[in-house]
Design an enzyme around this catalytic site. Structure first.
Site, PDB file in Angstrom:
ATOM      1  N   ALA A 136       0.807  -1.217   0.000  1.00 16.86           N
ATOM      2  CA  ALA A 136       0.000   0.000   0.000  1.00 16.86           C
ATOM      3  C   ALA A 136       0.849   1.281   0.000  1.00 16.86           C
ATOM      4  O   ALA A 136       0.429   2.305  -0.548  1.00 16.86           O
ATOM      5  CB  ALA A 136      -0.929  -0.016   1.207  1.00 16.86           C
TER       6      ALA A 136
ATOM      7  N   ARG B 132      -1.766   0.823   7.802  1.00 18.83           N
ATOM      8  CA  ARG B 132      -1.251   0.870   9.168  1.00 18.83           C
ATOM      9  C   ARG B 132      -0.562   2.162   9.574  1.00 18.83           C
ATOM     10  O   ARG B 132      -0.172   2.295  10.722  1.00 18.83           O
ATOM     11  CB  ARG B 132      -0.301  -0.324   9.392  1.00 18.83           C
ATOM     12  CG  ARG B 132      -1.047  -1.634   9.345  1.00 18.83           C
ATOM     13  CD  ARG B 132      -0.178  -2.862   9.452  1.00 18.83           C
ATOM     14  NE  ARG B 132      -1.006  -4.063   9.430  1.00 18.83           N
ATOM     15  CZ  ARG B 132      -1.515  -4.604   8.320  1.00 18.83           C
ATOM     16  NH1 ARG B 132      -1.256  -4.067   7.132  1.00 18.83           N
ATOM     17  NH2 ARG B 132      -2.283  -5.672   8.394  1.00 18.83           N
TER      18      ARG B 132
ATOM     19  N   GLN C 181       0.206  -6.327  -3.703  1.00 14.63           N
ATOM     20  CA  GLN C 181      -0.881  -6.547  -2.755  1.00 14.63           C
ATOM     21  C   GLN C 181      -1.954  -5.482  -2.968  1.00 14.63           C
ATOM     22  O   GLN C 181      -2.994  -5.518  -2.334  1.00 14.63           O
ATOM     23  CB  GLN C 181      -0.359  -6.437  -1.323  1.00 14.63           C
ATOM     24  CG  GLN C 181       0.703  -7.464  -0.985  1.00 14.63           C
ATOM     25  CD  GLN C 181       1.393  -7.139   0.332  1.00 14.63           C
ATOM     26  OE1 GLN C 181       0.924  -7.505   1.396  1.00 14.63           O
ATOM     27  NE2 GLN C 181       2.511  -6.446   0.259  1.00 14.63           N
TER      28      GLN C 181
ATOM     29  N   ILE D 269      -4.841  -3.142  -4.771  1.00 11.12           N
ATOM     30  CA  ILE D 269      -6.052  -3.494  -5.512  1.00 11.12           C
ATOM     31  C   ILE D 269      -6.462  -2.353  -6.436  1.00 11.12           C
ATOM     32  O   ILE D 269      -7.538  -2.375  -7.003  1.00 11.12           O
ATOM     33  CB  ILE D 269      -7.183  -3.817  -4.500  1.00 11.12           C
ATOM     34  CG1 ILE D 269      -7.371  -2.652  -3.505  1.00 11.12           C
ATOM     35  CG2 ILE D 269      -6.880  -5.109  -3.742  1.00 11.12           C
ATOM     36  CD1 ILE D 269      -8.494  -2.848  -2.500  1.00 11.12           C
ATOM     37  N   ASP D 270      -5.561  -1.352  -6.572  1.00  8.14           N
ATOM     38  CA  ASP D 270      -5.936  -0.109  -7.255  1.00  8.14           C
ATOM     39  C   ASP D 270      -5.601  -0.071  -8.744  1.00  8.14           C
ATOM     40  O   ASP D 270      -5.973   0.886  -9.438  1.00  8.14           O
ATOM     41  CB  ASP D 270      -5.277   1.089  -6.542  1.00  8.14           C
ATOM     42  CG  ASP D 270      -3.765   0.935  -6.390  1.00  8.14           C
ATOM     43  OD1 ASP D 270      -3.119   0.337  -7.268  1.00  8.14           O
ATOM     44  OD2 ASP D 270      -3.215   1.430  -5.384  1.00  8.14           O
TER      45      ASP D 270
ATOM     46  N   HIS E 249      -4.072  -9.857  -4.308  1.00 14.07           N
ATOM     47  CA  HIS E 249      -5.255  -9.573  -3.480  1.00 14.07           C
ATOM     48  C   HIS E 249      -6.442  -9.110  -4.325  1.00 14.07           C
ATOM     49  O   HIS E 249      -7.382  -8.522  -3.808  1.00 14.07           O
ATOM     50  CB  HIS E 249      -4.932  -8.524  -2.409  1.00 14.07           C
ATOM     51  CG  HIS E 249      -4.000  -9.047  -1.352  1.00 14.07           C
ATOM     52  ND1 HIS E 249      -3.358  -8.239  -0.438  1.00 14.07           N
ATOM     53  CD2 HIS E 249      -3.601 -10.300  -1.047  1.00 14.07           C
ATOM     54  CE1 HIS E 249      -2.600  -8.978   0.363  1.00 14.07           C
ATOM     55  NE2 HIS E 249      -2.732 -10.232   0.012  1.00 14.07           N
TER      56      HIS E 249
ATOM     57  N   CYS F  29     -21.847 -10.361  -8.163  1.00 13.28           N
ATOM     58  CA  CYS F  29     -23.020 -10.617  -7.322  1.00 13.28           C
ATOM     59  C   CYS F  29     -22.810 -11.948  -6.601  1.00 13.28           C
ATOM     60  O   CYS F  29     -22.423 -12.945  -7.213  1.00 13.28           O
ATOM     61  CB  CYS F  29     -24.284 -10.673  -8.172  1.00 13.28           C
ATOM     62  SG  CYS F  29     -25.717 -11.184  -7.189  1.00 13.28           S
TER      63      CYS F  29
ATOM     64  N   CYS G 240     -30.708  -8.760  -9.379  1.00 15.23           N
ATOM     65  CA  CYS G 240     -31.435  -9.907  -8.798  1.00 15.23           C
ATOM     66  C   CYS G 240     -31.671  -9.705  -7.297  1.00 15.23           C
ATOM     67  O   CYS G 240     -32.290 -10.545  -6.648  1.00 15.23           O
ATOM     68  CB  CYS G 240     -30.674 -11.205  -9.036  1.00 15.23           C
ATOM     69  SG  CYS G 240     -29.298 -11.459  -7.903  1.00 15.23           S
TER      70      CYS G 240
ATOM     71  N   ASP H 145      11.608   7.614   2.066  1.00 17.01           N
ATOM     72  CA  ASP H 145      10.399   7.823   1.276  1.00 17.01           C
ATOM     73  C   ASP H 145      10.590   7.201  -0.121  1.00 17.01           C
ATOM     74  O   ASP H 145      11.626   7.382  -0.762  1.00 17.01           O
ATOM     75  CB  ASP H 145      10.131   9.328   1.152  1.00 17.01           C
ATOM     76  CG  ASP H 145       8.749   9.559   0.599  1.00 17.01           C
ATOM     77  OD1 ASP H 145       7.831   9.778   1.405  1.00 17.01           O
ATOM     78  OD2 ASP H 145       8.573   9.490  -0.646  1.00 17.01           O
TER      79      ASP H 145
HETATM   80  P1  CNA Z   1       0.612  -1.622   5.203  1.00 12.80           P
HETATM   81  O1  CNA Z   1       0.662  -2.677   6.245  1.00 12.80           O
HETATM   82  O2  CNA Z   1      -0.298  -0.463   5.404  1.00 12.80           O
HETATM   83  O3  CNA Z   1       2.126  -1.122   4.995  1.00 12.80           O
HETATM   84  C1  CNA Z   1       2.459  -0.039   4.184  1.00 12.80           C
HETATM   85  C2  CNA Z   1       3.896   0.355   4.526  1.00 12.80           C
HETATM   86  O4  CNA Z   1       4.282   1.369   3.615  1.00 12.80           O
HETATM   87  C3  CNA Z   1       4.055   0.907   5.944  1.00 12.80           C
HETATM   88  O5  CNA Z   1       5.101   0.224   6.606  1.00 12.80           O
HETATM   89  C4  CNA Z   1       4.413   2.385   5.726  1.00 12.80           C
HETATM   90  O6  CNA Z   1       5.329   2.874   6.676  1.00 12.80           O
HETATM   91  C5  CNA Z   1       5.039   2.334   4.339  1.00 12.80           C
HETATM   92  N1  CNA Z   1       4.924   3.592   3.605  1.00 12.80           N
HETATM   93  C6  CNA Z   1       3.820   4.376   3.459  1.00 12.80           C
HETATM   94  N2  CNA Z   1       4.093   5.432   2.686  1.00 12.80           N
HETATM   95  C7  CNA Z   1       5.407   5.334   2.347  1.00 12.80           C
HETATM   96  C8  CNA Z   1       6.285   6.143   1.570  1.00 12.80           C
HETATM   97  N3  CNA Z   1       5.850   7.262   0.963  1.00 12.80           N
HETATM   98  N4  CNA Z   1       7.581   5.755   1.443  1.00 12.80           N
HETATM   99  C9  CNA Z   1       8.029   4.629   2.055  1.00 12.80           C
HETATM  100  N5  CNA Z   1       7.241   3.823   2.784  1.00 12.80           N
HETATM  101  C10 CNA Z   1       5.948   4.162   2.930  1.00 12.80           C
HETATM  102  O7  CNA Z   1       0.244  -2.217   3.766  1.00 12.80           O
HETATM  103  P2  CNA Z   1       0.689  -3.602   3.105  1.00 12.80           P
HETATM  104  O8  CNA Z   1       0.578  -3.391   1.661  1.00 12.80           O
HETATM  105  O9  CNA Z   1       1.917  -4.147   3.682  1.00 12.80           O
HETATM  106  O10 CNA Z   1      -0.520  -4.510   3.639  1.00 12.80           O
HETATM  107  C11 CNA Z   1      -1.126  -5.300   2.814  1.00 12.80           C
HETATM  108  C12 CNA Z   1      -2.606  -4.930   2.599  1.00 12.80           C
HETATM  109  C13 CNA Z   1      -2.889  -3.459   2.403  1.00 12.80           C
HETATM  110  C14 CNA Z   1      -3.040  -5.548   1.339  1.00 12.80           C
HETATM  111  O11 CNA Z   1      -4.071  -6.436   1.621  1.00 12.80           O
HETATM  112  C15 CNA Z   1      -3.549  -4.434   0.422  1.00 12.80           C
HETATM  113  O12 CNA Z   1      -4.589  -4.920  -0.372  1.00 12.80           O
HETATM  114  C16 CNA Z   1      -3.991  -3.392   1.358  1.00 12.80           C
HETATM  115  N6  CNA Z   1      -4.158  -2.011   0.848  1.00 12.80           N
HETATM  116  C17 CNA Z   1      -4.044  -1.708  -0.477  1.00 12.80           C
HETATM  117  C18 CNA Z   1      -4.195  -0.393  -0.910  1.00 12.80           C
HETATM  118  C19 CNA Z   1      -4.064  -0.079  -2.394  1.00 12.80           C
HETATM  119  O13 CNA Z   1      -4.491  -0.871  -3.233  1.00 12.80           O
HETATM  120  N7  CNA Z   1      -3.480   1.058  -2.729  1.00 12.80           N
HETATM  121  C20 CNA Z   1      -4.448   0.620   0.011  1.00 12.80           C
HETATM  122  C21 CNA Z   1      -4.575   0.279   1.379  1.00 12.80           C
HETATM  123  C22 CNA Z   1      -4.425  -1.044   1.787  1.00 12.80           C
END
Ligand code: CNA
Length: 252
Positions: A26, A38, A102, A104-105, A120, A128, A155, A235
């Site tokens: 994400a 998170r 992971q 979904i966008d 995912h 449906c 439906c 970042d």
């Molecule tokens: P998570 O657990 O939220 O981890 C995201 C990580 O990215 C965190 O450790 C943050 O510190 C780090 N992070 C955020 N912004 C930055 C940045 N700019 N630079 C560096 N690091 C950064 O999310 P995961 O993907 O690990 O968890 C898996 C889930 C989240 C999956 O099931 C996804 O489907 C789900 N998800 C997806 C989306 C999407 O499709 N964009 C959005 C939110 C959640």
């Protein structure tokens, strides 16, 4: 070692490796305006930890649908950022076999990545749960219909996005493809994932078993940091700009 030296070493690794795979989470879409789970401003803080629990969806679908209108449908108008573009360029230049996501966008595909394993699922397709009718949410007519019925099918059945909720099985074909890539890789890079959601977090472990090098790019700790050859706790935008600058001659 300072940041520039580490980036140079990582780029050398990219050039000399034969099967490079990226796993994204994400965090990669945060610079596109989509919150992660998170972080302090993430979806969990706003909607609660159980918003993606399948039992909770069946118990209270309208709670999920209210979130979907505010948190899922807008994902479809988001634009890819420099992280997605950097990965698409690496693939085009033959330096990256594929992206396991992971997310979904659909932003990797929008940026031009061709080999994408969506483990995912995707928010583009909804089905449906009663008659299995498929809805394409990018189609204006179908989206307007679902919004007008509060996501009830013609439906009367509940319509659910084709994404994996906690408590559900992952799409088998996509995960099998991802596992095969991980097991074939000699360099495995994770970007913007906290590596706490399983079985996705198992993929770097498959790669390590194949003696692949692991590189982790994430703000904040992950449970696999100690196995990484390099950990970039920075970042992702800064990281990606630096990679594009360093590999400039290879990527254009
Ligand atoms: P998570 O657990 O939220 O981890 C995201 C990580 O990215 C965190 O450790 C943050 O510190 C780090 N992070 C955020 N912004 C930055 C940045 N700019 N630079 C560096 N690091 C950064 O999310 P995961 O993907 O690990 O968890 C898996 C889930 C989240 C999956 O099931 C996804 O489907 C789900 N998800 C997806 C989306 C999407 O499709 N964009 C959005 C939110 C959640």
């Amino acid at each position: 070692m300072d940041f520039d030296k580490l980036i140079e070493k990582f780029c050398e690794m990219l050039k000399t490796s034969k099967f490079v795979v990226a796993l994204t989470g994400a965090g990669v879409s945060v610079p596109s305006g989509i919150p992660d789970f998170r972080s302090p401003n993430g979806l969990y803080a706003k909607y609660g930890q159980d918003i993606f629990e399948i039992d909770e969806f069946y118990k209270n679908p309208d709670r999920f649908y209210n979130f979907a209108k505010e948190g899922l449908i807008p994902m479809l108008s988001a634009q890819p950022n420099v992280v997605h573009h950097m990965l698409a360029k690496l693939e085009k230049a033959g330096m990256l076999k594929g992206v396991i996501t992971q997310n979904i966008d659909g932003l990797h595909q929008k940026a031009g990545s061709k080999n994408v394993a969506e483990i995912h699922g995707s928010v583009r397709i909804w089905n449906c749960l009663k008659c299995t009718k498929r809805y394409e949410i990018l189609d204006d007519g179908q989206r307007e219909f679902l919004l007008s019925t509060n996501f009830r099918c013609s439906c009367g059945g509940l319509v659910k996005p084709n994404i994996t909720f906690f408590g559900e099985m992952l799409p088998m074909g996509e995960f099998a493809k991802a596992q095969k890539w991980a097991e074939s890789s000699d360099l495995f890079i994770t970007l913007g994932t906290s590596l706490v959601v399983y079985p996705a977090a198992q993929l770097p472990i498959y790669a390590l078993r194949n003696r692949a090098k692991l590189v982790i790019v994430n703000k904040g700790e992950t449970p696999l940091d100690r196995y990484a050859t390099f950990k970039f706790d920075i970042d992702l935008t800064e990281f990606s700009n630096k990679i594009l600058e360093t590999l400039n001659t290879f990527l254009n």
